[in-house]
Every structure is written in C-alpha cells, then in structure tokens.
Design a protein around this motif. Structure first.
Motif, PDB file in Angstrom:
ATOM      1  N   PRO A  69       0.687  -1.160  -0.021  1.00 22.91           N
ATOM      2  CA  PRO A  69       0.066   0.008   0.033  1.00 22.91           C
ATOM      3  C   PRO A  69       1.046   1.304   0.064  1.00 22.91           C
ATOM      4  CG  PRO A  69      -0.870  -1.436   1.760  1.00 22.91           C
ATOM      5  CD  PRO A  69       0.521  -1.976   1.119  1.00 22.91           C
ATOM      6  N   VAL A  70       1.912   1.247   0.655  1.00 23.19           N
ATOM      7  CA  VAL A  70       2.824   2.428   0.799  1.00 23.19           C
ATOM      8  C   VAL A  70       3.605   2.677  -0.689  1.00 23.19           C
ATOM      9  CG1 VAL A  70       4.682   3.521   1.743  1.00 23.19           C
ATOM     10  CG2 VAL A  70       3.046   2.160   3.337  1.00 23.19           C
ATOM     11  N   ARG A 124       1.067   3.869  -3.239  1.00 20.01           N
ATOM     12  CA  ARG A 124       0.522   5.238  -2.859  1.00 20.01           C
ATOM     13  C   ARG A 124       1.792   6.297  -3.526  1.00 20.01           C
ATOM     14  NH1 ARG A 124      -1.988   3.434   1.635  1.00 20.01           N
ATOM     15  NH2 ARG A 124      -0.162   4.016   2.986  1.00 20.01           N
ATOM     16  N   ALA A 125       2.816   5.874  -3.287  1.00 21.09           N
ATOM     17  CA  ALA A 125       4.189   6.758  -3.558  1.00 21.09           C
ATOM     18  C   ALA A 125       4.329   6.488  -5.105  1.00 21.09           C
ATOM     19  CB  ALA A 125       5.354   6.247  -2.764  1.00 21.09           C
ATOM     20  N   PRO A 157       2.259   5.257  -8.128  1.00 17.20           N
ATOM     21  CA  PRO A 157       1.107   4.538  -8.577  1.00 17.20           C
ATOM     22  C   PRO A 157       1.359   3.460  -9.693  1.00 17.20           C
ATOM     23  CG  PRO A 157       0.818   6.966  -8.540  1.00 17.20           C
ATOM     24  CD  PRO A 157       2.183   6.711  -8.119  1.00 17.20           C
TER      25      PRO A 157
END
Length: 142
Positions: A42-43, A46-47, A49
């Motif tokens: 997830p991290v 987000r950083a 895409p």
C-alpha cells in the motif's frame, strides 16, 4: 566420552533435517511474506502509482512455490511419523492444521483474483493470513 562425541550421538543431519528446514523456510516465506507485502505494497502503491500491483505479482512468484513446498514437506512429514506414535488428539490437531493450510491457500487465491473488489481482496488476504498464522501455531504445538 568427549562433549563432541556426545553431541554427535544426539544431533544428526539427515533427510528429516532437510525436510524440516525446507518446511520452515517455505512457511516463513508464505506467512512472513504476507505480513511484509501487506505492509509495503500500500505504501509503495501510493508513492509510485501502479507499482503496488507489480510488487504483489513479484511476491506471488515466490509465495506460491513456497506454499507448494510447505504443503509437500508437510505431507512428507506426516508420512514419516509412525501411526503408533500419534494420539487421537494429535491427529485431530494435525487435521485441523491441514484444513487451515487449505483455507489459507484459498484465501490467497480469492485475494489474488479479486480484481478491483477491495472488500473481496481484503477478506481474502485476511483469511489467508489468519489461517496461515493459526496453522503455524498448530504446527509448533505438534
């Protein structure tokens, strides 16, 4: 008798040792990998895409073979234990553990094939990890 000769009578390196090492390593990859990927993807997604899916696919190329090795070495271990050395309770716990392993694999398949259905993806991952962790606990107990 020296301490070294005493240890050599107790400690052996044989095919059972190889089986247990492979089993523990495979289970470590399957369960530990789920924990790490669940925290990292997830991290990273987000950083950067789109990169989360790439990382998850890369993990699956390692995780599924590890799952197969864990199942194979687990079955091998079951066959290595003489039936007269097991109790009914032990056998029942082993059966429950094997069911949990199966459900862990099914949960991972659901997660992997959920597409954009976030609820299905999360439920599959949660079931897979929870059942895998419980199977690990039961394996240690056995």
């Amino acid at each position: 008798m020296t301490a070294i000769s005493e240890v050599s009578r107790v400690v052996t390196f044989d095919l059972d040792t190889v089986r247990v090492v492979l089993h523990v390593l495979a289970v470590t990859v399957w369960i530990g990998g789920q924990i790490v990927v669940g925290a990292v993807v997830p991290v990273v997604g987000r950083a950067f895409p789109g990169s989360g899916k790439v990382a998850a696919k890369a993990f699956s190329r390692v995780a599924w073979p590890a799952f197969g090795i864990a199942v194979a070495t687990g079955l091998w271990g079951m066959l290595a234990i003489p039936s007269e050395e097991t109790s009914t309770g032990w056998s029942m716990l082993l059966g429950i553990k094997m069911l949990l392993v199966l459900i862990s694999g099914v949960g991972a398949l659901v997660h992997q094939n959920a597409g954009d259905n976030v609820a299905k993806r999360g439920a599959g991952a949660g079931v897979s990890l929870l059942c895998g962790l419980t199977a690990l606990l039961f394996g240690v107990m056995l």
